[in-house]
Enzyme design. Structure first.
Site, short mmCIF file in Angstrom:
data_model
loop_
_atom_site.label_atom_id
_atom_site.label_comp_id
_atom_site.label_asym_id
_atom_site.label_seq_id
_atom_site.Cartn_x
_atom_site.Cartn_y
_atom_site.Cartn_z
N CYS A 39 0.82 -1.22 0.00
CA CYS A 39 0.00 0.00 0.00
C CYS A 39 0.86 1.27 0.00
CB CYS A 39 -1.00 -0.03 1.14
SG CYS A 39 -2.53 0.78 0.64
N GLU A 57 -2.50 -8.92 3.88
CA GLU A 57 -2.64 -9.36 5.29
C GLU A 57 -4.09 -9.35 5.71
OE1 GLU A 57 -1.99 -6.39 4.39
OE2 GLU A 57 -3.01 -5.00 5.74
N HIS A 104 -4.22 -5.09 0.42
CA HIS A 104 -3.84 -5.63 1.73
C HIS A 104 -3.85 -7.16 1.80
CE1 HIS A 104 -3.29 -1.85 3.79
NE2 HIS A 104 -4.18 -1.40 2.93
N1 LIG Z 1 -3.31 1.76 3.34
C1 LIG Z 1 -2.37 2.56 2.90
O1 LIG Z 1 -1.19 2.35 3.05
C2 LIG Z 1 -2.85 3.84 2.25
C3 LIG Z 1 -1.81 4.54 1.45
C4 LIG Z 1 -2.12 6.02 1.18
N2 LIG Z 1 -2.35 6.70 2.41
C5 LIG Z 1 -3.33 6.15 0.28
O2 LIG Z 1 -4.35 6.61 0.71
O3 LIG Z 1 -3.26 5.79 -0.87
#
Ligand SMILES: NC(=O)CC[C@H](N)C(=O)O
Length: 464
Positions: free
Chosen positions: A349, A435, A433
């Site tokens: 992410c 995880e 994600h």
């Molecule tokens: N879950 C995250 O790592 C989000 C990454 C970043 N803050 C976004 O909004 O794209």
């Protein structure tokens, strides 16, 4: 449907039962506890036929223990109390509802999350710092809050927006109500909002900044002005939520919840990999999954110098999820550049977005982002489609990536880049994600791919 975490499945079924029970058990009064006999749980018996209950017993209790005694706790606010909370968006729209949790005024970017379970994990995901989460799942709070499922030690988001705040809690693992938790964490909640309508509005306009307030003295004009004067873009929130000192993590997914026993088997066949994990707001379940696959993890702060990381001579380096704008943390990109090519790296992410920039690419802001538990992702090399957990508002623009970077994963809802592989630099990234927590586990295989990369470095395959 993709395999779901057993814990989520369990909670999903409880959640369903409670929403029925709430209407058939109206006699509970505010802040009242009482013990009532539990009906026997027989094969085929339905939870929905049981009375409301909170088991104040261990998560690891036997079924007999779980059903032997129950406590009913009546809950949080009354639905007929006056609407005392306003959510005012930068477009001038005003959404009024019932406050719960903390009182006050808070500013943030409003996003909607479409997950059907897992509000506890969502609320404690540090990536939501600076944001208000509107849950499209209409009934929130029915499984209370336990102290085991948090994805970090606190609730980082600015506010929560719900349609229907459950007046009762039914979950043997619950320790406090959502209202109590929000009070303790100083998070403002607003209930009674037409979240379907709010979500449709955000889909049309894109994410909007909002101000939530229980302060009736503030005028709408004043609140709109506040909202218009704030943005999440350009703010470095990584260093705000990161740990202050390095620490070690070794605990894998608890045996009761382990859904991929082959991870544990794999881990038992070789000495543990040492992974240094950059904490940009790391979720506990990422650490657990790495540990389940046999990693010993040193977690380091977001600004930790790359040279110090390399001095530890780890098998691999991990770049975590995190809040806010990925282009607002140039120090993280510089560190990544220094590490690339020297050690196998994996980014999730925010980590994917930081590595994307370190590869030479650029990030951009999506209209309303991806936040939910059922986004289809295609893994290009095989065509396999995963159902995935998502939480991001920014994305890597594939057109800006240098040759040599392969876009391996694509979000099938909008075609955005959902994963990359840079063979030459031994780097893999995932925008969503793997995880989960909450969410389906289809993408857990990514962790195994990272282990394979580290294994290849440890014992190079002989060239024939
Ligand atoms: N879950 C995250 O790592 C989000 C990454 C970043 N803050 C976004 O909004 O794209």
């Amino acid at each position: 449907m993709a395999a779901m975490h057993s814990k989520n499945m369990q909670r999903g079924s409880l959640a369903k039962s409670v929403s029925c029970n709430a209407s058939v058990f109206p006699c509970v009064t505010n802040k009242m506890y009482r013990t009532i006999p539990s009906p026997p749980l027989t094969a085929g018996s339905s939870f929905s036929a049981s009375p409301l209950r909170i088991h104040r017993i261990s998560k690891f209790a036997t079924l007999e223990q779980r059903s032997s005694s129950v406590i009913v706790k009546a809950s949080v606010g009354k639905p007929w109390k006056p609407k005392d909370c306003r959510l005012v968006l930068e477009d001038g729209s005003v959404w009024t509802g019932h406050s719960f949790g903390a009182k006050g005024t808070e500013i943030g970017e409003v996003v909607f999350n479409t997950s059907l379970t897992g509000y506890e994990e969502i609320m404690t995901d540090p990536s939501y710092k600076g944001q208000f989460v509107a849950f499209t799942c209409p009934h929130i709070g029915n499984v209370g809050i336990n102290f085991e499922d948090g994805e970090s030690a606190k609730c980082h988001l600015g506010a929560i927006i719900v349609r229907d705040l459950s007046l009762t809690v039914s979950n043997y693992r619950s320790r406090v109500t959502l209202d109590e938790y929000c009070k303790k964490e100083n998070v403002i909640g607003i209930a009674g909002i037409d979240t379907r309508s709010l979500t449709k509005a955000l889909r049309d306009t894109g994410c909007l900044v909002g101000v939530i307030t229980t302060d009736s003295s503030k005028s709408v004009d004043e609140l709109v002005k506040m909202a218009k004067g704030w943005t999440i873009v350009g703010k470095d929130l990584l260093s705000v939520v990161s740990c202050e000192e390095p620490y070690e993590w070794r605990t894998g997914t608890h045996a009761e919840w382990e859904f991929a026993p082959h991870a544990v088997n794999l881990a038992s066949t070789m000495p543990p990999f040492h992974v240094v994990a950059y904490d940009f707001g790391i979720k506990y379940n990422i650490l657990r999954r790495l540990a389940s696959y046999g990693c010993r993890i040193t977690v380091v702060p977001a600004t930790y110098p790359a040279a110090e990381v390399l001095k530890m001579n780890p098998d691999g380096v991990f770049f975590s999820n995190g809040p806010g704008d990925p282009s607002a943390a140039p120090y993280a990109v510089e560190n990544a550049k220094e590490i690339l090519g020297k050690k196998p790296v994996f980014g999730i992410c925010m980590g994917h977005q930081i590595l994307g920039q370190a590869f030479g690419g650029k990030t951009f802001k999506l209209k309303f982002g991806h936040h939910g538990g059922n986004h289809p992702i295609r893994y290009n090399p095989t065509g396999r489609v995963e159902i995935s957990a998502q939480n991001h508002n920014f994305a890597v623009d594939p057109a800006t990536l240098p040759s040599g970077v392969e876009v391996t994963h694509v979000n099938l809802n909008d075609g955005t880049c959902a994963g990359m592989f840079y063979k030459e630099k031994k780097a893999m990234t995932i925008q969503y994600h793997p995880e989960s927590s909450p969410g389906p586990h289809d993408a857990d295989i990514c962790f195994e791919q990272f282990m394979d990369m580290m294994k290849a470095e440890r014992t190079p395959i002989p060239v024939s």
